[in-house]
Design a protein around this motif. Structure first.
Motif, PDB file in Angstrom:
ATOM      1  N   SER A  29      63.390  13.311 -18.238  1.00 51.07           N
ATOM      2  CA  SER A  29      64.317  12.470 -17.341  1.00 51.07           C
ATOM      3  C   SER A  29      65.741  12.913 -17.493  1.00 51.07           C
ATOM      4  O   SER A  29      66.444  13.026 -16.447  1.00 51.07           O
ATOM      5  CB  SER A  29      64.413  11.024 -17.879  1.00 51.07           C
ATOM      6  OG  SER A  29      65.360  10.327 -17.254  1.00 51.07           O
ATOM      7  N   ALA A  32      65.963  16.103 -15.158  1.00 52.09           N
ATOM      8  CA  ALA A  32      66.001  15.450 -13.868  1.00 52.09           C
ATOM      9  C   ALA A  32      67.212  15.239 -13.197  1.00 52.09           C
ATOM     10  O   ALA A  32      67.896  15.492 -12.357  1.00 52.09           O
ATOM     11  CB  ALA A  32      64.842  14.502 -13.583  1.00 52.09           C
ATOM     12  N   HIS A  33      67.865  14.425 -14.307  1.00 49.27           N
ATOM     13  CA  HIS A  33      69.377  13.842 -13.804  1.00 49.27           C
ATOM     14  C   HIS A  33      70.216  15.069 -13.903  1.00 49.27           C
ATOM     15  O   HIS A  33      71.231  15.002 -12.833  1.00 49.27           O
ATOM     16  CB  HIS A  33      69.852  12.760 -14.952  1.00 49.27           C
ATOM     17  CG  HIS A  33      69.066  11.615 -14.724  1.00 49.27           C
ATOM     18  ND1 HIS A  33      68.287  10.993 -15.752  1.00 49.27           N
ATOM     19  CD2 HIS A  33      69.120  10.695 -13.806  1.00 49.27           C
ATOM     20  CE1 HIS A  33      67.708   9.783 -15.134  1.00 49.27           C
ATOM     21  NE2 HIS A  33      68.164   9.457 -13.930  1.00 49.27           N
ATOM     22  N   SER A  34      70.382  15.977 -14.598  1.00 51.19           N
ATOM     23  CA  SER A  34      71.176  17.205 -14.505  1.00 51.19           C
ATOM     24  C   SER A  34      70.860  18.061 -13.519  1.00 51.19           C
ATOM     25  O   SER A  34      71.807  18.239 -12.918  1.00 51.19           O
ATOM     26  CB  SER A  34      70.671  17.990 -15.912  1.00 51.19           C
ATOM     27  OG  SER A  34      71.598  18.938 -15.918  1.00 51.19           O
ATOM     28  N   ALA A  35      69.698  18.028 -13.090  1.00 52.51           N
ATOM     29  CA  ALA A  35      69.434  18.932 -11.800  1.00 52.51           C
ATOM     30  C   ALA A  35      70.027  18.024 -10.519  1.00 52.51           C
ATOM     31  O   ALA A  35      70.582  18.643  -9.548  1.00 52.51           O
ATOM     32  CB  ALA A  35      68.009  19.169 -11.587  1.00 52.51           C
ATOM     33  N   GLN A  36      69.955  16.697 -10.620  1.00 53.85           N
ATOM     34  CA  GLN A  36      70.470  15.911  -9.491  1.00 53.85           C
ATOM     35  C   GLN A  36      71.971  15.920  -9.342  1.00 53.85           C
ATOM     36  O   GLN A  36      72.380  16.301  -8.142  1.00 53.85           O
ATOM     37  CB  GLN A  36      69.892  14.489  -9.659  1.00 53.85           C
ATOM     38  CG  GLN A  36      70.291  13.593  -8.417  1.00 53.85           C
ATOM     39  CD  GLN A  36      70.070  12.122  -8.746  1.00 53.85           C
ATOM     40  OE1 GLN A  36      69.589  11.806  -9.780  1.00 53.85           O
ATOM     41  NE2 GLN A  36      70.063  11.362  -7.644  1.00 53.85           N
ATOM     42  N   ASP A  37      72.670  15.910 -10.618  1.00 53.18           N
ATOM     43  CA  ASP A  37      74.093  15.942 -10.641  1.00 53.18           C
ATOM     44  C   ASP A  37      74.455  17.411 -10.141  1.00 53.18           C
ATOM     45  O   ASP A  37      75.483  17.572  -9.396  1.00 53.18           O
ATOM     46  CB  ASP A  37      74.539  15.906 -12.061  1.00 53.18           C
ATOM     47  CG  ASP A  37      74.446  14.401 -12.553  1.00 53.18           C
ATOM     48  OD1 ASP A  37      74.153  13.516 -11.718  1.00 53.18           O
ATOM     49  OD2 ASP A  37      74.399  14.033 -13.616  1.00 53.18           O
ATOM     50  N   SER A  38      73.860  18.309 -10.645  1.00 53.66           N
ATOM     51  CA  SER A  38      74.080  20.005 -10.100  1.00 53.66           C
ATOM     52  C   SER A  38      73.952  19.990  -8.550  1.00 53.66           C
ATOM     53  O   SER A  38      74.817  20.665  -7.858  1.00 53.66           O
ATOM     54  CB  SER A  38      73.214  20.834 -10.755  1.00 53.66           C
ATOM     55  OG  SER A  38      73.548  20.825 -12.199  1.00 53.66           O
ATOM     56  N   MET A  39      73.001  19.319  -8.004  1.00 51.13           N
ATOM     57  CA  MET A  39      72.648  19.475  -6.689  1.00 51.13           C
ATOM     58  C   MET A  39      73.859  18.785  -5.938  1.00 51.13           C
ATOM     59  O   MET A  39      74.156  19.118  -4.666  1.00 51.13           O
ATOM     60  CB  MET A  39      71.324  18.987  -6.274  1.00 51.13           C
ATOM     61  CG  MET A  39      70.036  19.993  -6.753  1.00 51.13           C
ATOM     62  SD  MET A  39      70.295  21.481  -6.023  1.00 51.13           S
ATOM     63  CE  MET A  39      69.931  21.215  -4.384  1.00 51.13           C
ATOM     64  N   GLN A  40      74.245  17.563  -6.343  1.00 49.11           N
ATOM     65  CA  GLN A  40      75.346  16.842  -5.876  1.00 49.11           C
ATOM     66  C   GLN A  40      76.407  17.505  -5.639  1.00 49.11           C
ATOM     67  O   GLN A  40      77.287  17.515  -4.827  1.00 49.11           O
ATOM     68  CB  GLN A  40      75.474  15.381  -6.605  1.00 49.11           C
ATOM     69  CG  GLN A  40      74.315  14.527  -6.043  1.00 49.11           C
ATOM     70  CD  GLN A  40      74.417  13.247  -6.892  1.00 49.11           C
ATOM     71  OE1 GLN A  40      75.070  12.973  -7.868  1.00 49.11           O
ATOM     72  NE2 GLN A  40      73.686  12.052  -6.338  1.00 49.11           N
ATOM     73  N   GLN A  41      76.802  18.216  -6.887  1.00 49.67           N
ATOM     74  CA  GLN A  41      77.947  18.946  -6.877  1.00 49.67           C
ATOM     75  C   GLN A  41      78.189  20.115  -5.989  1.00 49.67           C
ATOM     76  O   GLN A  41      78.982  20.454  -5.135  1.00 49.67           O
ATOM     77  CB  GLN A  41      78.231  19.465  -8.329  1.00 49.67           C
ATOM     78  CG  GLN A  41      78.648  18.505  -9.273  1.00 49.67           C
ATOM     79  CD  GLN A  41      78.694  18.900 -10.827  1.00 49.67           C
ATOM     80  OE1 GLN A  41      78.557  20.162 -11.042  1.00 49.67           O
ATOM     81  NE2 GLN A  41      79.281  18.207 -11.928  1.00 49.67           N
TER      82      GLN A  41
END
Length: 66
Positions: A29, A32-41
């Motif tokens: 989890s 996944a959150h880290s990847a989502q944050d990276s994609m948003q940035q």
């Protein structure tokens, strides 16, 4: 007594397995959150660069027309 020891050991093993599974789910989890944050940035940076390019083009066209 052997039956009680076996039952106790089985309970211990089950508890340890559940704890490991819970830890693995937490790590997944977090990843996944880290990847989502990276994609948003990355998306935000791309949007800012695109806006900067559009502003540069507008500025170049305006100065050419004047």
């Amino acid at each position: 007594m052997d039956s009680q020891n076996a039952s106790y050991n089985a309970g211990q093993a089950k508890g340890q397995a559940q704890e490991k599974a819970s830890n693995m789910m937490d790590k997944a989890s977090d990843a996944a959150h880290s990847a989502q944050d990276s994609m948003q940035q990355a998306g935000q940076q791309m949007q800012e660069k695109a806006q900067g390019a559009a502003d540069s083009i507008k500025s170049a066209l305006n100065s050419k027309n004047q």
